[in-house]
Design an enzyme around this catalytic site. Structure first.
Site, PDB file in Angstrom:
ATOM      1  N   GLU A  54       0.782  -1.324   0.072  1.00 60.21           N
ATOM      2  CA  GLU A  54       0.050   0.009   0.099  1.00 60.21           C
ATOM      3  C   GLU A  54       0.878   1.271   0.139  1.00 60.21           C
ATOM      4  OE1 GLU A  54      -3.588   0.752  -0.255  1.00 60.21           O
ATOM      5  OE2 GLU A  54      -2.512   2.754  -0.109  1.00 60.21           O
ATOM      6  N   ASP A 104      -7.644   1.158  -8.870  1.00 63.08           N
ATOM      7  CA  ASP A 104      -8.364   2.550  -9.421  1.00 63.08           C
ATOM      8  C   ASP A 104      -8.475   2.063 -10.979  1.00 63.08           C
ATOM      9  OD1 ASP A 104      -7.927   3.599  -6.898  1.00 63.08           O
ATOM     10  OD2 ASP A 104      -5.888   4.430  -7.510  1.00 63.08           O
ATOM     11  N   LYS A 108     -11.050   7.443 -17.683  1.00 62.89           N
ATOM     12  CA  LYS A 108     -10.939   8.176 -18.859  1.00 62.89           C
ATOM     13  C   LYS A 108      -9.704   7.830 -19.765  1.00 62.89           C
ATOM     14  CE  LYS A 108     -12.009  12.741 -16.790  1.00 62.89           C
ATOM     15  NZ  LYS A 108     -11.355  13.927 -16.017  1.00 62.89           N
ATOM     16  N   ASP A 140     -15.140  -3.646 -10.276  1.00 65.17           N
ATOM     17  CA  ASP A 140     -16.452  -3.472 -10.384  1.00 65.17           C
ATOM     18  C   ASP A 140     -16.826  -2.671 -11.752  1.00 65.17           C
ATOM     19  OD1 ASP A 140     -15.337  -0.727  -9.651  1.00 65.17           O
ATOM     20  OD2 ASP A 140     -17.546   0.045  -9.496  1.00 65.17           O
ATOM     21  N   GLU A 180     -20.996  -3.245  -3.540  1.00 67.45           N
ATOM     22  CA  GLU A 180     -21.904  -3.811  -3.668  1.00 67.45           C
ATOM     23  C   GLU A 180     -23.313  -3.336  -2.878  1.00 67.45           C
ATOM     24  OE1 GLU A 180     -19.754  -8.387  -4.299  1.00 67.45           O
ATOM     25  OE2 GLU A 180     -20.648  -7.942  -2.288  1.00 67.45           O
TER      26      GLU A 180
HETATM   27  C1  LIG Z   1      -9.727   1.612  -4.699  1.00 66.03           C
HETATM   28  S1  LIG Z   1      -8.651   0.980  -3.407  1.00 66.03           S
HETATM   29  C2  LIG Z   1      -9.027  -0.572  -3.138  1.00 66.03           C
HETATM   30  C3  LIG Z   1      -8.567  -1.183  -1.655  1.00 66.03           C
HETATM   31  C4  LIG Z   1      -8.758  -2.773  -1.308  1.00 66.03           C
HETATM   32  N1  LIG Z   1      -7.893  -3.438  -2.231  1.00 66.03           N
HETATM   33  C5  LIG Z   1     -10.158  -3.149  -1.418  1.00 66.03           C
HETATM   34  O1  LIG Z   1     -10.579  -3.579  -2.332  1.00 66.03           O
HETATM   35  O2  LIG Z   1     -10.816  -2.613  -0.572  1.00 66.03           O
HETATM   36  C6  LIG Z   1      -7.094   1.216  -4.174  1.00 66.03           C
HETATM   37  C7  LIG Z   1      -5.969   0.996  -3.134  1.00 66.03           C
HETATM   38  O3  LIG Z   1      -4.828   0.686  -3.801  1.00 66.03           O
HETATM   39  C8  LIG Z   1      -3.807   1.908  -3.295  1.00 66.03           C
HETATM   40  N2  LIG Z   1      -3.152   1.925  -4.678  1.00 66.03           N
HETATM   41  C9  LIG Z   1      -3.362   2.738  -5.621  1.00 66.03           C
HETATM   42  N3  LIG Z   1      -2.495   2.649  -6.551  1.00 66.03           N
HETATM   43  C10 LIG Z   1      -1.261   1.916  -5.942  1.00 66.03           C
HETATM   44  C11 LIG Z   1      -0.033   1.750  -6.123  1.00 66.03           C
HETATM   45  N4  LIG Z   1       0.692   1.864  -7.515  1.00 66.03           N
HETATM   46  N5  LIG Z   1       0.880   1.093  -5.176  1.00 66.03           N
HETATM   47  C12 LIG Z   1       0.303   0.736  -3.981  1.00 66.03           C
HETATM   48  N6  LIG Z   1      -1.054   1.084  -3.629  1.00 66.03           N
HETATM   49  C13 LIG Z   1      -1.638   1.760  -4.538  1.00 66.03           C
HETATM   50  C14 LIG Z   1      -4.379   3.149  -2.918  1.00 66.03           C
HETATM   51  O4  LIG Z   1      -3.938   3.846  -2.030  1.00 66.03           O
HETATM   52  C15 LIG Z   1      -5.861   2.317  -2.459  1.00 66.03           C
HETATM   53  O5  LIG Z   1      -5.572   2.089  -0.947  1.00 66.03           O
END
Ligand SMILES: C[S@@+](CC[C@H](N)C(=O)[O-])C[C@H]1O[C@@H](n2cnc3c(N)ncnc32)[C@H](O)[C@@H]1O
Length: 195
Positions: A54, A104, A108, A140, A180
């Site tokens: 993370e 993420d 776009k 999703d 969900e």
């Molecule tokens: C949408 S959240 C999903 C968190 C978890 N996997 C869940 O499903 O509840 C995306 C997470 O990935 C982390 N994150 C995004 N890009 C990252 C990267 N390149 N390296 C490490 N963490 C990353 C963000 O800080 C965030 O905590």
């Protein structure tokens, strides 16, 4: 911080003993967020070792607190960029399962190159997986899912396996629960390293 994994050297691949004990299966949760999935997997599988990756310090702190409070000796969190960890730090053929859950989606078009799921990333994933090891992806976002299926097909070195909610123990993530609750469905992709 207790629960945090700090590499001995950020500029070379880690040794296997640095990241897991003996020859235990190792699972990596990329972008572990607040760590719900990581905690539940580690509790359910004391015979395996888990590392959450993370990049946000606040989330890393929360996960460290949870690991310590629950006394989980088989879970750690690494504060780094997921891609860097997969491409540069994980030893070859070391990981049994690598999870990329609700990343993420960068919806776009002009941001698609920021998506984690790219051909060079898939090559690095395959390299760090053990033969027969699995890469599990869940989103999703239907368009990101279709993009990912196409990338995996273009890469061509993974076998796609069936994966439903009942295939094996797989706790819901924080974001999955949130989405969900909003009525969204999850799309799953399970890939196995074949040599
Ligand atoms: C949408 S959240 C999903 C968190 C978890 N996997 C869940 O499903 O509840 C995306 C997470 O990935 C982390 N994150 C995004 N890009 C990252 C990267 N390149 N390296 C490490 N963490 C990353 C963000 O800080 C965030 O905590």
């Amino acid at each position: 911080m207790p629960g945090e994994l700090v590499p001995a050297d950020y500029f070379r691949k880690m040794d296997r003993p640095e990241i897991c004990r003996d020859d235990r299966p190792l699972e990596i949760d990329l972008g572990c967020g607040d760590g719900k999935f990581l905690m539940e997997m580690a509790r359910e599988h004391p015979e395996r070792d888990f590392i959450g990756v993370e990049r946000l310090l606040g989330r890393v702190r929360k996960v460290c607190k949870k690991i310590t409070k629950r006394g989980l000796e088989n879970a750690q969190v690494l504060r780094l960029d997921s891609r860097y960890v997969v491409e540069w730090l994980l030893p070859e053929s070391s990981v049994s399962r690598l999870h990329l859950l609700c990343p993420d989606p960068w919806p776009k078009f002009k941001h698609h190159r920021r998506r984690v799921m790219q051909l060079d990333f898939l090559e690095s994933v395959r390299t760090c997986l053990r033969p027969g090891g699995e890469f599990l992806f869940m989103t999703d976002h239907e368009e990101y899912y279709q993009w990912s299926v196409a990338k995996v097909a273009a890469y061509g070195k993974f076998e796609i396996l069936e994966w439903t909610e009942d295939t094996f123990f797989y706790p819901k993530t924080d974001f999955q629960l949130q989405w969900e609750a909003e009525g969204k469905s999850m799309f799953r992709l399970r890939c196995r390293r074949v040599d």
